[in-house]
Design a protein around this motif. Structure first.
Motif, short mmCIF file in Angstrom:
data_model
loop_
_atom_site.label_atom_id
_atom_site.label_comp_id
_atom_site.label_asym_id
_atom_site.label_seq_id
_atom_site.Cartn_x
_atom_site.Cartn_y
_atom_site.Cartn_z
N HIS A 195 -43.09 24.86 -8.54
CA HIS A 195 -43.29 25.59 -7.28
C HIS A 195 -41.99 26.26 -6.87
CE1 HIS A 195 -44.56 26.25 -3.08
NE2 HIS A 195 -45.75 25.79 -3.40
N GLY A 196 -42.10 27.40 -6.22
CA GLY A 196 -40.92 28.02 -5.62
C GLY A 196 -40.36 27.14 -4.52
N THR A 197 -39.04 27.11 -4.40
CA THR A 197 -38.42 26.17 -3.46
C THR A 197 -38.53 26.61 -2.00
OG1 THR A 197 -36.26 27.23 -3.78
CG2 THR A 197 -36.77 25.32 -5.18
N ASP A 198 -38.79 27.89 -1.75
CA ASP A 198 -38.80 28.37 -0.36
C ASP A 198 -39.83 27.65 0.50
OD1 ASP A 198 -36.73 30.07 -0.80
OD2 ASP A 198 -37.88 31.92 -0.68
N THR A 199 -41.01 27.42 -0.04
CA THR A 199 -42.06 26.73 0.74
C THR A 199 -42.57 25.47 0.03
OG1 THR A 199 -43.84 28.09 -0.20
CG2 THR A 199 -42.79 28.88 1.83
N LEU A 200 -41.79 24.98 -0.91
CA LEU A 200 -42.20 23.78 -1.66
C LEU A 200 -42.50 22.62 -0.73
CD1 LEU A 200 -40.54 22.46 -4.91
CD2 LEU A 200 -40.92 20.90 -3.01
N GLU A 201 -41.67 22.45 0.30
CA GLU A 201 -41.87 21.31 1.21
C GLU A 201 -43.18 21.39 1.97
OE1 GLU A 201 -39.17 22.02 4.99
OE2 GLU A 201 -38.30 22.99 3.24
N GLU A 202 -43.64 22.60 2.25
CA GLU A 202 -44.90 22.76 2.98
C GLU A 202 -46.10 22.42 2.10
OE1 GLU A 202 -44.57 26.60 5.47
OE2 GLU A 202 -42.66 26.40 4.39
N SER A 260 -36.61 18.62 3.02
CA SER A 260 -36.51 20.02 3.39
C SER A 260 -35.45 20.71 2.54
CB SER A 260 -36.13 20.18 4.87
OG SER A 260 -37.24 20.00 5.69
N LYS A 261 -35.65 22.00 2.36
CA LYS A 261 -34.63 22.81 1.71
C LYS A 261 -33.54 23.07 2.73
CE LYS A 261 -34.07 27.08 -0.97
NZ LYS A 261 -34.75 28.26 -1.55
N SER A 262 -32.31 22.68 2.39
CA SER A 262 -31.23 22.74 3.37
C SER A 262 -30.17 23.78 3.04
CB SER A 262 -30.56 21.36 3.49
OG SER A 262 -30.01 20.96 2.25
N ILE A 263 -30.20 24.33 1.83
CA ILE A 263 -29.25 25.37 1.45
C ILE A 263 -29.93 26.26 0.42
CG2 ILE A 263 -28.13 24.09 -0.42
CD1 ILE A 263 -25.44 25.26 0.61
N ASN A 264 -29.55 27.52 0.37
CA ASN A 264 -30.31 28.44 -0.48
C ASN A 264 -29.61 28.86 -1.76
OD1 ASN A 264 -28.35 30.00 0.75
ND2 ASN A 264 -29.67 31.78 1.05
N ILE A 265 -28.42 28.33 -2.06
CA ILE A 265 -27.73 28.79 -3.26
C ILE A 265 -27.22 27.66 -4.16
CG2 ILE A 265 -27.00 31.05 -2.39
CD1 ILE A 265 -24.32 29.79 -1.62
N HIS A 266 -27.29 26.41 -3.74
CA HIS A 266 -26.78 25.31 -4.54
C HIS A 266 -27.92 24.49 -5.12
CE1 HIS A 266 -22.76 25.36 -2.08
NE2 HIS A 266 -22.88 26.38 -2.91
N THR A 267 -27.65 23.77 -6.21
CA THR A 267 -28.71 22.99 -6.84
C THR A 267 -29.08 21.74 -6.06
OG1 THR A 267 -27.03 21.91 -8.23
CG2 THR A 267 -28.16 23.83 -9.16
#
Length: 352
Positions: free
Chosen positions: A112-119, A186-193
């Motif tokens: 899944h894409g990480t942008d909305t994976l948590e949802e 939750s996704k907390s940062i958009n550029i690190h692993t």
């Protein structure tokens, strides 16, 4: 098939099924995202096109998966996750539910894409009535990048889904060696692993294909949930929207959503879900018109206290507890399929 051994002169016979030593069957359900993305060169780790690589290619790129499980693939979607709507969310849930009903399927991994994976993870946590492992996984770098994180993330996710210890623990998110609960990751940062975090900590870790656990989830999920994908009709959920709070707010966004048919509005407030003085009359009016108001917070950690900052009991508002605005939207939409009573909605936020 029958095998016979001779031990100390005694003949021992044992009837063995043909698949007696078969590995657990794990299905990889692909939806797109960065894990299936491709960049123009190996140095492109943040500039790339998502949702390019099909599921079988993802599986074939990691031959070590065969050591973990009997792995097959299903291409459920091929989309960047920011473009997922309720239609896609419901479609994935139905496909996963159908797969888990098969006796030979031990668990499911969803790329899944990480942008909305948590949802998506939280939605599945609420609507799939199965104790079989469901693991969502993504990547922060496309497979074509130097030090791509997707292959190891997928390897660990398959190991987790194949593990008997993962049964009954709710929907899980596997990222950067850590196992997270769908409810509070939750996704907390958009550029690190190390992009995914939970204020309550990871449930455990997967190291070299082995699973280690440290805590459990105390809220309701999966088989304990009153929401079931099999009882949801159509391809839309009740219309619930989010308004982000800031200084110098106007009520226009709330009124526009109400005019457009929103059944509930998540107020992503400052601090403790605070509501600006000039916004309070609008939210009171909307609630009196039957539109549910849920106070969440734009702050990444902590939780919203009921009747603090605002008299929720008096106004008939709901607080999101520790759910962030996007997860509050998911739970509110499902809750509205059961009740439109604010008190019952509030109980669901305490329980889920």
């Amino acid at each position: 098939m029958r095998k016979t051994w001779s031990v100390l002169g005694l003949s021992l016979s044992l009837l063995l099924p043909l698949n007696s030593w078969a590995k657990n069957h794990v299905v990889v359900v692909a939806t797109g995202g960065t894990i299936a993305g491709a960049g123009a060169s190996a140095s492109n780790s943040a500039t790339y096109t998502a949702a390019k690589v099909p599921v079988q290619q993802l599986i074939n790129a990691i031959p070590q998966l065969k050591e973990l499980a009997d792995v097959s693939g299903v291409q459920a979607l091929q989309i960047a996750s920011e473009s997922i709507t309720d239609k896609e969310l419901l479609s994935v849930a139905r496909q996963v539910n159908s797969l888990l009903k098969k006796p030979d399927v031990h668990g499911v991994v969803i790329t899944h894409g990480t942008d909305t994976l948590e949802e998506t993870a939280f939605f599945l946590n609420l609507v799939i009535a199965s104790d079989k492992p469901i693991v969502l996984v993504g990547a922060m770098r496309p497979a074509t990048a130097l030090s791509a994180d997707g292959p190891l993330n997928l390897y660990s996710a398959v190991a987790l889904a194949a593990s008997d210890s993962a049964r009954g623990k709710g929907v899980l998110v596997m990222m950067n060696d850590n196992i997270y609960a769908a409810r509070d990751v939750s996704k907390s940062i958009n550029i690190h692993t190390d992009a995914f975090q939970s204020q309550w900590g990871a449930l455990g870790s997967v190291v070299e294909g082995k699973t280690y656990w440290f805590r459990q989830v105390s809220k309701r999920f999966n088989q304990q949930s009153e929401f079931n994908i099999e009882n949801i009709q159509g391809d839309q959920l009740p219309n619930v929207q989010i308004v982000y709070a800031a200084t110098n707010m106007s009520p226009d966004a709330y009124l526009a959503y109400a005019k457009n048919g929103a059944q509930a509005i998540i107020h992503a407030g400052t601090g403790n879900g605070s509501v600006a003085a000039q916004i309070v009359p609008t939210l009171k009016q909307l609630q009196q018109q039957g539109i549910q108001i849920v106070r969440a917070s734009r702050v990444a950690a902590g939780f919203v206290l009921r009747n603090a900052e605002q008299p929720d009991d008096q106004y008939g508002w709901v607080v999101a507890h520790d759910l962030n605005p996007q997860k509050a939207r998911i739970l509110t939409a499902l809750a509205l399929t059961k009740s439109k009573d604010a008190k019952q909605l509030q109980t669901m936020f305490w329980e889920y």
